[in-house]
Structures are given as structure tokens and as C-alpha cells.
Design an enzyme around this catalytic site. Structure first.
Site, PDB file in Angstrom:
ATOM      1  CE  LYS A 178      -1.710   3.001   1.965  1.00 29.00           C
ATOM      2  NZ  LYS A 178      -1.545   4.418   1.572  1.00 29.00           N
ATOM      3  CD  GLU A 254      13.299   1.209   7.539  1.00 28.21           C
ATOM      4  OE1 GLU A 254      13.375   2.197   6.793  1.00 28.21           O
ATOM      5  OE2 GLU A 254      13.848   0.128   7.291  1.00 28.21           O
ATOM      6  CB  CYS A 288      13.267   9.488   7.742  1.00 24.88           C
ATOM      7  SG  CYS A 288      14.338   8.305   6.946  1.00 24.88           S
ATOM      8  CD  GLU A 390       9.811  13.450  11.150  1.00 24.41           C
ATOM      9  OE1 GLU A 390       8.665  13.033  11.324  1.00 24.41           O
ATOM     10  OE2 GLU A 390      10.733  12.751  10.696  1.00 24.41           O
TER      11      GLU A 390
HETATM   12  N1  LIG Z   1      12.804   5.696   9.434  1.00 27.68           N
HETATM   13  C1  LIG Z   1      12.841   5.707   8.116  1.00 27.68           C
HETATM   14  O1  LIG Z   1      13.626   4.987   7.459  1.00 27.68           O
HETATM   15  C2  LIG Z   1      11.900   6.621   7.373  1.00 27.68           C
HETATM   16  C3  LIG Z   1      12.068   6.760   5.982  1.00 27.68           C
HETATM   17  C4  LIG Z   1      11.199   7.647   5.303  1.00 27.68           C
HETATM   18  C5  LIG Z   1      10.185   8.339   5.973  1.00 27.68           C
HETATM   19  N2  LIG Z   1      10.059   8.173   7.320  1.00 27.68           N
HETATM   20  C6  LIG Z   1       9.031   8.931   8.049  1.00 27.68           C
HETATM   21  O2  LIG Z   1       7.801   8.953   7.296  1.00 27.68           O
HETATM   22  C7  LIG Z   1       7.107  10.183   7.539  1.00 27.68           C
HETATM   23  C8  LIG Z   1       6.723  10.824   6.221  1.00 27.68           C
HETATM   24  O3  LIG Z   1       6.020   9.882   5.444  1.00 27.68           O
HETATM   25  P1  LIG Z   1       4.417   9.913   5.380  1.00 27.68           P
HETATM   26  O4  LIG Z   1       3.920  11.315   5.566  1.00 27.68           O
HETATM   27  O5  LIG Z   1       3.981   9.145   4.184  1.00 27.68           O
HETATM   28  O6  LIG Z   1       4.022   9.088   6.685  1.00 27.68           O
HETATM   29  P2  LIG Z   1       2.545   8.634   7.115  1.00 27.68           P
HETATM   30  O7  LIG Z   1       2.703   7.916   8.375  1.00 27.68           O
HETATM   31  O8  LIG Z   1       1.582   9.773   7.025  1.00 27.68           O
HETATM   32  O9  LIG Z   1       2.103   7.587   5.952  1.00 27.68           O
HETATM   33  C9  LIG Z   1       2.898   6.481   5.649  1.00 27.68           C
HETATM   34  C10 LIG Z   1       2.014   5.409   5.027  1.00 27.68           C
HETATM   35  O10 LIG Z   1       1.112   4.933   6.016  1.00 27.68           O
HETATM   36  C11 LIG Z   1      -0.212   4.931   5.500  1.00 27.68           C
HETATM   37  N3  LIG Z   1      -1.125   5.078   6.639  1.00 27.68           N
HETATM   38  C12 LIG Z   1      -1.474   6.217   7.286  1.00 27.68           C
HETATM   39  N4  LIG Z   1      -2.295   5.937   8.327  1.00 27.68           N
HETATM   40  C13 LIG Z   1      -2.480   4.571   8.334  1.00 27.68           C
HETATM   41  C14 LIG Z   1      -3.234   3.654   9.141  1.00 27.68           C
HETATM   42  N5  LIG Z   1      -3.962   4.075  10.176  1.00 27.68           N
HETATM   43  N6  LIG Z   1      -3.187   2.321   8.836  1.00 27.68           N
HETATM   44  C15 LIG Z   1      -2.440   1.877   7.787  1.00 27.68           C
HETATM   45  N7  LIG Z   1      -1.720   2.689   6.981  1.00 27.68           N
HETATM   46  C16 LIG Z   1      -1.731   4.025   7.256  1.00 27.68           C
HETATM   47  C17 LIG Z   1      -0.210   6.096   4.527  1.00 27.68           C
HETATM   48  O11 LIG Z   1      -1.282   6.014   3.625  1.00 27.68           O
HETATM   49  C18 LIG Z   1       1.150   5.910   3.868  1.00 27.68           C
HETATM   50  O12 LIG Z   1       1.079   4.929   2.862  1.00 27.68           O
HETATM   51  C19 LIG Z   1       8.077  11.054   8.326  1.00 27.68           C
HETATM   52  O13 LIG Z   1       7.743  11.019   9.699  1.00 27.68           O
HETATM   53  C20 LIG Z   1       9.429  10.387   8.129  1.00 27.68           C
HETATM   54  O14 LIG Z   1      10.312  10.609   9.198  1.00 27.68           O
HETATM   55  C21 LIG Z   1      10.892   7.324   8.045  1.00 27.68           C
HETATM   56  N1  LIG Z   2      15.415   2.822   4.645  1.00 23.84           N
HETATM   57  C1  LIG Z   2      16.229   3.778   4.165  1.00 23.84           C
HETATM   58  C2  LIG Z   2      15.946   5.087   4.471  1.00 23.84           C
HETATM   59  C3  LIG Z   2      15.871   6.106   3.563  1.00 23.84           C
HETATM   60  C4  LIG Z   2      15.261   7.271   3.987  1.00 23.84           C
HETATM   61  C5  LIG Z   2      14.869   8.286   3.124  1.00 23.84           C
HETATM   62  O1  LIG Z   2      14.066   9.168   3.538  1.00 23.84           O
HETATM   63  C6  LIG Z   2      17.399   3.342   3.349  1.00 23.84           C
HETATM   64  O2  LIG Z   2      18.261   4.127   2.960  1.00 23.84           O
HETATM   65  O3  LIG Z   2      17.448   2.098   3.128  1.00 23.84           O
END
Ligand SMILES: NC(=O)c1ccc[n+]([C@@H]2O[C@H](COP(=O)([O-])OP(=O)(O)OC[C@H]3O[C@@H](n4cnc5c(N)ncnc54)[C@H](O)[C@@H]3O)[C@@H](O)[C@H]2O)c1
Ligand SMILES: N/C(=C/C=C/C=O)C(=O)O
Length: 486
Positions: A178, A254, A288, A390
Site C-alpha cells: 500500500k 521505520e 527521515c 520533526e
Molecule cells: N525511518 C525511516 O527509514 C523513514 C524513511 C522515510 C520516511 N520516514 C518517516 O515517514 C514520515 C513521512 O512519510 P508519510 O507522511 O507518508 O508518513 P505517514 O505515516 O503519514 O504515511 C505512511 C504510510 O502509512 C499509510 N497510513 C497512514 N495511516 C495509516 C493507518 N492508520 N493504517 C495503515 N496505513 C496508514 C499512509 O497512507 C502511507 O502509505 C516522516 O515522519 C518520516 O520521518 C521514516
Molecule cells: N530505509 C532507508 C531510508 C531512507 C530514507 C529516506 O528518507 C534506506 O536508505 O534504506
């Protein structure tokens, strides 16, 4: 108008309800596609297809045959490299070079690295003594976990989705993905690749939609999903973990970060400025692992602030396909509003705005895009909102520090623990700092340099579990032990 459909059991299909939602370009907010919004019935059909595939042709393949298929996927991604670059630029509005140098190459790599690992990593075995003197042999046997729910975010959609699908398939699972509602294009395009390569139907499925009361939630609530791997905001992880509790399904998360960049006075100055600039402003700060709070040893502070200001003021806004631009818009109007609200909050809390803080002047054809200026603040306390929370935008606060204890305390002072980037030529100090800062990954004199064999994940509210290299096997397989009496 481009129609984006779900990919279920090897076929591109609309939603049974006929519901569709608009996909807008971040560059000018024009509608560029309509996307099928999978209802519960569509998601359940995808999960059923994934479950059936486990005991079909896919489940009978040898590891070598699975590995060959995954290498075929990687080669087809490479062959269609420009198609993925174009799709991801359309989805995110991010510059061409970010796609070609950072995000899209990782698609093929994420399949190859886990194909290699599953083919070459041994499992354990032990010989044990027994009272009758004939002994016994124990050996480990890795088997697929089953149907994996993959829920991915919009900031690096293809990289982050394949980072999960690669190991899941290498370990013999099937997946229902998804993708984020903001970025449906490259995940859907991967369905074409799977069919071209001859992946058995039902092994890779894509359902589009939102989170609550939509495809995301329907996927996590389907009890035939054996485990859920998620990348996104921490608060979303909380909701998914509650759903996964039904049936005690395993999760790999993550999540968010509020990462420190630390520059000591002995650092290579130009390298540190370049490194912090990339970590704060790459992908318009929507990474992130990016840096939103910078600490510079006091003797270097003024010089560093001026150098970073100069680089931030030199970005070239523009359409992603315009190779002259190196700085794109935020993903959506909603996210632009969120980032601008932090720009206002920083001023309310007394920040000095070194540069940025608003919306840039854009040519008429781009004026409707989600543009914000790269922004640098100084002068705030560690308790300020933009230093603690964040933002996920192109902004950072820079603060001077005088000693290691002070800066370690500041780096650790929040609920997240994802990553840190440290710049110093005193490597004993670098190792000391890396041991003291409570994050999943620390870069020394570098940033976002990724060896896919290493453990990747977040501490505290930044994640659950580690993926990467053999660590992914712990989540994507069940390890059985077999004890044979000799
Ligand atoms: N730790 C990492 O490696 C990493 C990497 C990239 C992004 N991020 C984090 O992701 C966030 C940004 O991405 P985003 O805005 O898409 O995040 P988000 O949590 O809003 O959405 C992520 C996904 O979850 C789905 N989703 C939302 N609510 C849900 C629910 N209740 N049940 C099931 N699925 C649900 C969304 O549709 C989307 O596909 C930031 O906080 C960033 O730090 C972390
Ligand atoms: N999981 C990973 C994080 C990337 C983050 C980008 O927002 C990767 O580099 O494998």
C-alpha cells in the site's frame, strides 16, 4: 487523464466501488492522474491472491530460481530506468539528479543485495552430546513468514518500497503493498516489471488508498496478513501496531526522526558545509535521516552559519525534468502548510531567521506549486518547537556548543533516535560520540552513505527492529530448529 490502478493477482484493476482519487503534481498542483481507491473487498482479494501464491508455483521454486527471478526484476528496473525516473519525478517533483543518483538506483540494488544474501547466508547447526553417547544434530531451517503487508511513505517512494519488497520476496514471502496516496506511480510501474519478468501472479500486489478507513487500515486489519512492515510517521506506527495486535502479527517499523548534525572546529570545513547542506536540504528536507538541528563548535560557528546560508541561497528552483534545477517543492499543499506553520512558530519563539522563512517568488506556471524557501534559524533554546519536533522540511536550527558532553546531551534530548552526522578529524572523538548518541545509524564525515548489508533502523520512537543484510532475515523468515537423534 492517466489512470492508475491497483495491481492484484497479476492484473491492473480499478476498485470494485469505482472510487478514484486525484494525484496532483507537487510542482503546480495540476491533477496528473486519477487513482483507484481500493476498498476492503479489493484489499481482501489482493491478500487472498498473495496467500494462494504461497502454495502455488512461487512456493515450489528453489532458492536459486527465486534469486534468478529477483535478478531479473533488478535488470528490468535498470532497463526501464528512465521510466522510473520520470514516474518518480512526476510523483514527487524532486530534481532529476536526486532520482538518477540517489533514489532510483536503489530500486535495483534493493533486489540484488537480498537475492545475494538469501543465496549465500548459511543457517546454524549444532552437534550435541547425549547420555547414550550417540549424540544429536540440531540445525536451523528458515521458512517464509507468509503474506507481508508493506506500507510505504511518499518521500522516497520507490527506494523505500523496494527496501521492503526485495527482502520479503527473497525470503519466499508474497506481498501486498500500500504505497502512499501521494505517490502511487513507481510502485504501480513495478507491477509491469513483475509481469515482464514472469513473477507468478499474486506474489506482488499493489492496493492504492489512504490510511484510516481506507486501503491502509483494511490491509492491517486483514488477519491473513502474517506480518506488517511500515515506514512513516511515528503516530501512524502506533495505529498500525494496534491493528497488528489482533492476531499478534509481527511488525517492522521505520519511523520519524529529529536528527542532529554535529560539526567540531577541527572538521574539514568545506566537507562539513557540503555534508550538512545535503542532509538538511536534499529532497527539500523530506528525508527521515535528514538534519534539522545543527550544532557547531563555537570557534567555527559564525563562519559555518554564513557558509551554509550562502549555499541555501544558491538553490535553483524549477521543474524536476529541467536539469538546471536542483531544488523541488514539498509533496503537497497540506505538507507545505505544515512546514510554513513551523516557519511562523520559529519566529514567534524568537528565532533569528538567517535565511528563508517563506515562499519563494516563482514564475506564474509554477506559482501554484508547494514551494518553500530553504530556511536556517539561530538563537533558539533547545526547548523550542522547531528544535524538538520533526518538521520534515528544508530547514534547520544552528546552535554553538563548547564541549562533547553538552552536544551529546542536546543530540539525545528528544523522543526520536534515528540518525546523526558528525564531522571531525579526531577519530577517537568520533568513535566516542558514536557510542554516546542514542540513534540507529551514525555517519562520521559523511551522510546517507548506505551499505545495504548493515543493520538499519531507529531507536526510541524512530522504529522497531532492524532491516538490512542478514538482519532482514530475522523479520522476513521464521527460523525453525530441527533436532535429529543420531
Ligand atoms: N525511518 C525511516 O527509514 C523513514 C524513511 C522515510 C520516511 N520516514 C518517516 O515517514 C514520515 C513521512 O512519510 P508519510 O507522511 O507518508 O508518513 P505517514 O505515516 O503519514 O504515511 C505512511 C504510510 O502509512 C499509510 N497510513 C497512514 N495511516 C495509516 C493507518 N492508520 N493504517 C495503515 N496505513 C496508514 C499512509 O497512507 C502511507 O502509505 C516522516 O515522519 C518520516 O520521518 C521514516
Ligand atoms: N530505509 C532507508 C531510508 C531512507 C530514507 C529516506 O528518507 C534506506 O536508505 O534504506
Amino acid at each position: 487523464m492517466h489512470q492508475v490502478n491497483n495491481f492484484i493477482n497479476g492484473e491492473f484493476v480499478g476498485a470494485e466501488s469505482g472510487r478514484r482519487f486525484d494525484k496532483r503534481s507537487p510542482v503546480d498542483n495540476r491533477v496528473i492522474a486519477t487513482v483507484a481507491e481500493a476498498g476492503r473487498v479489493d484489499v481482501d482479494r489482493a491478500v487472498a491472491a498473495a496467500k494462494a501464491a504461497l502454495t502455488g508455483e512461487w512456493g515450489q521454486l528453489t532458492v536459486d530460481q527465486r534469486v534468478d527471478l529477483l535478478y531479473g526484476v533488478a535488470d528490468e528496473i535498470t532497463r526501464r530506468f528512465d521510466d522510473f525516473v520520470d514516474a518518480e519525478m512526476a510523483d514527487t517533483g524532486q530534481p532529476h539528479h536526486v532520482m538518477t543518483h540517489a533514489f532510483i538506483p536503489r530500486g535495483a540494488a534493493n533486489f540484488k543485495v537480498f537475492a545475494d544474501i538469501i543465496k549465500n547466508v548459511p543457517t546454524e547447526s549444532y552437534q550435541m552430546a547425549t547420555p547414550d553417547g550417540r549424540g544429536a544434530l540440531n540445525y536451523g531451517l528458515r521458512v517464509p513468514k507468509g503474506v507481508i503487508g508493506v506500507i510505504s511513505p511518499w518521500n522516497a517512494p520507490f527506494l523505500l518500497m523496494t527496501w521492503k519488497v526485495g527482502p520479503a520476496l527473497a525470503c519466499g514471502n508474497t506481498v501486498v503493498v500500500k504505497p502512499s496516496e501521494e505517490t502511487p506511480l513507481t510502485t504501480t510501474l513495478l507491477g509491469e516489471v513483475m509481469n515482464s519478468v514472469g513473477l507468478p501472479k499474486g506474489v506482488f500486489n499493489v492496493v492504492h488508498g489512504f490510511g484510516p478507513d481506507s486501503a491502509g487500515e483494511f490491509l492491517t486489519q486483514n488477519r491473513s496478513v502474517d506480518a506488517i512492515t511500515f515506514t512513516g510517521e511515528t503516530r501512524t506506527g502506533t495505529a498500525i501496531m494496534k491493528a497488528a495486535a489482533e492476531g499478534c502479527r509481527d511488525v517492522s517499523f521505520e519511523m520519524g526522526g529529529k536528527n542532529a548534525g554535529i560539526v567540531f572546529a577541527d572538521a574539514d570545513f568545506d566537507a562539513a558545509v557540503d555534508g550538512i547542506f545535503r542532509s538538511a536540504f536534499l529532497n527539500t528536507g523530506q528525508v527521515c535521516l535528514g538534519t534539522e538541528k545543527v550544532y557547531v563548535e563555537r570557534p567555527l560557528f559564525e563562519r559555518f552559519v554564513n557558509a551554509l546560508k550562502q549555499k541555501a541561497e544558491g538553490v535553483k528552483y524549477g521543474r524536476p525534468e529541467n536539469h538546471g534545477s536542483n531544488y523541488g517543492p514539498l509533496i503537497s499543499r497540506e505538507h507545505q502548510d505544515k512546514v510554513l506553520s513551523y516557519y511562523r512558530k520559529a519566529v514567534e519563539e524568537g528565532a533569528t531567521v538567517v535565511t528563508g522563512g517563506g515562499i519563494p517568488e516563482m514564475p506564474a506556471e509554477l506559482a501554484e506549486g508547494n514551494w518553500v524557501q530553504p530556511t536556517i534559524w539561530t538563537g533558539l533554546p533547545e526547548t523550542a518547537s522547531v528544535v524538538r519536533e520533526e518538521i520534515f522540511g528544508p530547514c534547520c536550527h544552528i546552535c554553538p556548543f563548547d564541549n562533547e558532553q553538552e552536544v551529546v546531551g542536546n543530540a539525545n534530548a528528544n523522543e526520536y533516535g534515528l540518525s546523526t552526522t558528525i564531522w571531525t578529524n579526531d577519530l577517537a572523538r568520533a568513535h566516542r560520540m558514536a557510542a554516546a548518541i542514542d540513534v540507529g545509524i551514525t555517519w562520521i564525515n559523511s551522510w546517507f552513505l548506505r551499505d545495504l548489508r548493515t543493520a538499519f533502523g531507529g531507536a526510541k520512537q524512530s522504529g522497531i527492529g532492524r532491516e538490512g543484510g542478514v538482519h532482514s532475515l530475522e523479520f522476513y523468515t521464521e527460523m525453525r530448529n530441527v533436532c535429529v537423534k543420531l
